[in-house]
Enzyme design. Structure first.
Site, mmCIF file in Angstrom:
data_model
loop_
_atom_site.group_PDB
_atom_site.id
_atom_site.type_symbol
_atom_site.label_atom_id
_atom_site.label_comp_id
_atom_site.label_asym_id
_atom_site.label_seq_id
_atom_site.Cartn_x
_atom_site.Cartn_y
_atom_site.Cartn_z
ATOM 1 N N ASN A 206 71.263 25.943 -22.564
ATOM 2 C CA ASN A 206 69.909 25.551 -22.970
ATOM 3 C C ASN A 206 68.948 26.699 -22.677
ATOM 4 O O ASN A 206 69.373 27.762 -22.239
ATOM 5 C CB ASN A 206 69.497 24.260 -22.251
ATOM 6 C CG ASN A 206 69.553 24.430 -20.757
ATOM 7 O OD1 ASN A 206 68.818 25.223 -20.181
ATOM 8 N ND2 ASN A 206 70.469 23.714 -20.113
ATOM 9 N N ASP A 275 74.483 18.049 -19.900
ATOM 10 C CA ASP A 275 74.945 16.667 -19.764
ATOM 11 C C ASP A 275 76.404 16.518 -20.186
ATOM 12 O O ASP A 275 77.071 15.568 -19.788
ATOM 13 C CB ASP A 275 74.063 15.741 -20.614
ATOM 14 C CG ASP A 275 72.670 15.614 -20.007
ATOM 15 O OD1 ASP A 275 72.588 15.477 -18.774
ATOM 16 O OD2 ASP A 275 71.675 15.694 -20.754
ATOM 17 N N LYS A 285 89.783 32.824 -28.802
ATOM 18 C CA LYS A 285 88.576 32.611 -29.590
ATOM 19 C C LYS A 285 88.904 31.730 -30.802
ATOM 20 O O LYS A 285 89.879 32.000 -31.522
ATOM 21 C CB LYS A 285 88.028 33.972 -30.051
ATOM 22 C CG LYS A 285 86.718 33.841 -30.775
ATOM 23 C CD LYS A 285 86.214 35.183 -31.269
ATOM 24 C CE LYS A 285 85.033 34.957 -32.190
ATOM 25 N NZ LYS A 285 84.787 36.078 -33.070
ATOM 26 N N PHE A 320 63.294 16.740 -11.994
ATOM 27 C CA PHE A 320 62.409 17.115 -13.093
ATOM 28 C C PHE A 320 62.773 16.229 -14.282
ATOM 29 O O PHE A 320 63.862 15.649 -14.313
ATOM 30 C CB PHE A 320 62.596 18.592 -13.461
ATOM 31 C CG PHE A 320 61.706 19.522 -12.669
ATOM 32 C CD1 PHE A 320 61.882 19.677 -11.305
ATOM 33 C CD2 PHE A 320 60.692 20.234 -13.288
ATOM 34 C CE1 PHE A 320 61.060 20.518 -10.567
ATOM 35 C CE2 PHE A 320 59.868 21.089 -12.571
ATOM 36 C CZ PHE A 320 60.050 21.233 -11.207
HETATM 37 O O1 PMT Z 1 63.747 27.446 -16.118
HETATM 38 P P1 PMT Z 1 62.424 27.491 -16.871
HETATM 39 O O2 PMT Z 1 62.512 28.304 -18.127
HETATM 40 O O3 PMT Z 1 61.291 27.928 -15.977
HETATM 41 O O4 PMT Z 1 62.075 26.011 -17.321
HETATM 42 C C1 PMT Z 1 61.880 25.013 -16.386
HETATM 43 C C2 PMT Z 1 62.511 23.679 -16.806
HETATM 44 C C3 PMT Z 1 61.756 23.129 -17.995
HETATM 45 C C4 PMT Z 1 63.978 23.855 -17.136
HETATM 46 C C5 PMT Z 1 62.411 22.718 -15.565
HETATM 47 O O5 PMT Z 1 61.106 22.597 -15.206
HETATM 48 C C6 PMT Z 1 63.009 21.356 -15.845
HETATM 49 O O6 PMT Z 1 62.409 20.488 -16.427
HETATM 50 N N1 PMT Z 1 64.255 21.146 -15.391
HETATM 51 C C7 PMT Z 1 65.002 19.910 -15.598
HETATM 52 C C8 PMT Z 1 65.563 19.884 -16.976
HETATM 53 C C9 PMT Z 1 66.456 18.684 -17.203
HETATM 54 O O7 PMT Z 1 67.629 18.817 -17.135
HETATM 55 O O8 PMT Z 1 65.809 17.565 -17.398
HETATM 56 P P2 PMT Z 1 66.553 16.142 -17.730
HETATM 57 O O9 PMT Z 1 65.448 15.212 -18.063
HETATM 58 O O10 PMT Z 1 67.652 16.351 -18.716
HETATM 59 O O11 PMT Z 1 67.203 15.750 -16.339
HETATM 60 C C10 PMT Z 1 66.514 14.995 -15.343
HETATM 61 C C11 PMT Z 1 66.899 15.443 -13.956
HETATM 62 O O12 PMT Z 1 68.293 15.218 -13.737
HETATM 63 C C12 PMT Z 1 66.641 16.892 -13.671
HETATM 64 O O13 PMT Z 1 66.132 17.026 -12.358
HETATM 65 C C13 PMT Z 1 68.028 17.528 -13.775
HETATM 66 O O14 PMT Z 1 68.151 18.659 -12.907
HETATM 67 C C14 PMT Z 1 68.919 16.400 -13.310
HETATM 68 N N2 PMT Z 1 70.270 16.403 -13.921
HETATM 69 C C15 PMT Z 1 70.436 16.339 -15.270
HETATM 70 C C16 PMT Z 1 71.706 16.320 -15.809
HETATM 71 C C17 PMT Z 1 72.822 16.343 -14.941
HETATM 72 N N3 PMT Z 1 74.064 16.342 -15.402
HETATM 73 N N4 PMT Z 1 72.628 16.423 -13.610
HETATM 74 C C18 PMT Z 1 71.370 16.448 -13.085
HETATM 75 O O15 PMT Z 1 71.205 16.516 -11.868
#
Ligand code: PMT
Length: 394
Positions: A206, A275, A285, A320
């Protein structure tokens, strides 16, 4: 009011690097006063510095313009930091033994503010037990040090002795100036993207640059925390003083974070974790002979969810949220479902927020309320987030 930093420059080939540092500190709005040892003036001309600071550069102790003011005492009275950059072995020896034989050493001895030294010298001079003893002595007197780095030295030797990088110097200057509200706290921060391989040359990832997570790690360090940074691949420099764990995949991130979690006071998941990952990674490849291919993707462990399950009493968990619709509602659901204390929700669709850039716009959601944070640098947002988290602890 801007903070006042007195920079002492001593005789070293690295003295020229202090010029750029001073210029950058002035751009960051610091009030910079400069003192040079006599031998530093053999490497760079004080006029060069003077034209940046627009202030007199002090070299000679007896060069007081106004007889009513004793400069080496007066100048450090209201200083927030005295930083000797670069510091030669000779000046370090003098400072460790309380010598006051020039403007710089006299002012250093008179200063009661925080002090910082960045050595630069030949590797053998640096390793010499006398120099090491002097450094140790100064550390015992609460002087902070920024370690020199290894590389090809001006004398032709290879080894530790080069002045630290400017980024590290700036980080340590920030550290020296920041109140230690997170002292004795263990904080784990995840940052950056993960990469899930498809074959030996392709992967799913991503747009995360890691900037938000690295800003949090730097801020937490400056606030005095013991910081662990678990990061996916980024182009960013590893912050100066964190325990760094580089990972590539979501699974590696999971296996790195889970054993570290129980000892953390605060965990912040700012990484953009994939995810899904491929059921099978092709050994060779994949050829583009077909019009389409099928990839079997399996769901990865949700690390934040797993952390929520094992969260200890008194531990704070912050996630986040990145959503392109129903941001607040979805973020609230994440807060509850993942047993978090706080969710930082990025306003992805607003310019200046989210991936890649140096700024962000967020809503911060807790079980008590929602706070809105308009456009600001990721650096200042990191301090806002950490301040909120530490206040939750109380
Ligand atoms: O790195 P930058 O370019 O500065 O950008 C920052 C950012 C936008 C990436 C950052 O601020 C941010 O939002 N990170 C979380 C992105 C994310 O995965 O969001 P989500 O809504 O898909 O996931 C929710 C939370 O679950 C997040 O805290 C994530 O870290 C966590 N997660 C998600 C998937 C997974 N398999 N395991 C997790 O722990």
């Amino acid at each position: 009011m801007s903070k006042k930093i007195v920079i002492g420059i001593t005789g070293s080939i690295a003295a020229f690097k202090a010029v750029q540092l001073i210029s950058d500190l002035i751009k960051k709005d610091f009030h910079v006063e400069v003192m040079m040892s006599e031998s530093a003036t053999k490497f760079i001309n004080p006029i060069c510095i003077q034209s940046l600071t627009k202030r007199k550069v002090y070299v000679d102790t007896f060069d007081d313009e106004n007889p009513a003011i004793i400069t080496h005492i007066d100048i450090v009275k209201d200083a927030d930091l005295f930083a000797v950059i670069p510091a030669s072995a000779h000046t370090i020896a003098k400072l460790a033994n309380g010598f006051a034989d020039n403007m710089l050493t006299s002012a250093f001895l008179a200063a009661t503010c925080t002090k910082l030294i960045a050595p630069a010298m030949n590797v053998h001079m640096y390793k010499n037990s006398l120099t090491q003893r002097n450094i140790q002595l100064l550390k015992e007197h609460h002087v902070l040090f920024v370690e020199p780095i290894s590389g090809l030295l001006a004398c032709g030797d290879i080894g530790k002795g080069k002045l630290a990088d400017e980024e590290d110097l700036l980080e340590m200057i920030q550290y020296a100036l920041t109140p230690k509200i997170l002292k004795n706290k263990n904080i784990l921060i995840s940052a950056g993207p993960t990469q899930e391989s498809i074959d030996p040359v392709r992967y799913i990832t991503n747009h995360s640059s890691g900037k938000m997570g690295y800003a949090l790690a730097k801020a937490a360090f400056c606030l005095g925390a013991n910081v662990t940074l678990v990061s996916g691949p980024t182009h960013l420099k590893v912050p100066y003083s964190v325990h760094f764990h580089p990972i590539t995949t979501a699974s590696q991130m999971y296996h790195t974070i889970m054993p570290l979690a129980p000892t953390q006071d605060i965990i912040i998941m700012s990484a953009a974790v994939a995810d899904y990952s491929c059921e099978e990674i092709a050994d060779e490849k994949i050829k583009k002979s077909e019009n389409y291919i099928h990839l079997q993707l399996n769901k990865n462990k949700d690390i934040l969810f797993e952390l929520g399950k094992i969260k200890k009493e008194n531990q704070i968990l912050c996630g986040f949220a990145m959503e392109t619709n129903n941001l607040i509602q979805n973020a609230f659901e994440k807060l509850k479902k993942k047993n978090c204390d706080m969710i930082v929700a990025n306003h992805l669709k607003t310019q200046g927020a989210g991936f890649q850039g140096d700024t962000n716009i967020v809503s911060i959601i807790t079980h008590k309320d929602i706070k809105e944070y308009g456009l600001q640098s990721k650096e200042s947002l990191a301090y806002e987030i950490l301040n909120l988290l530490i206040n939750m602890e109380e």
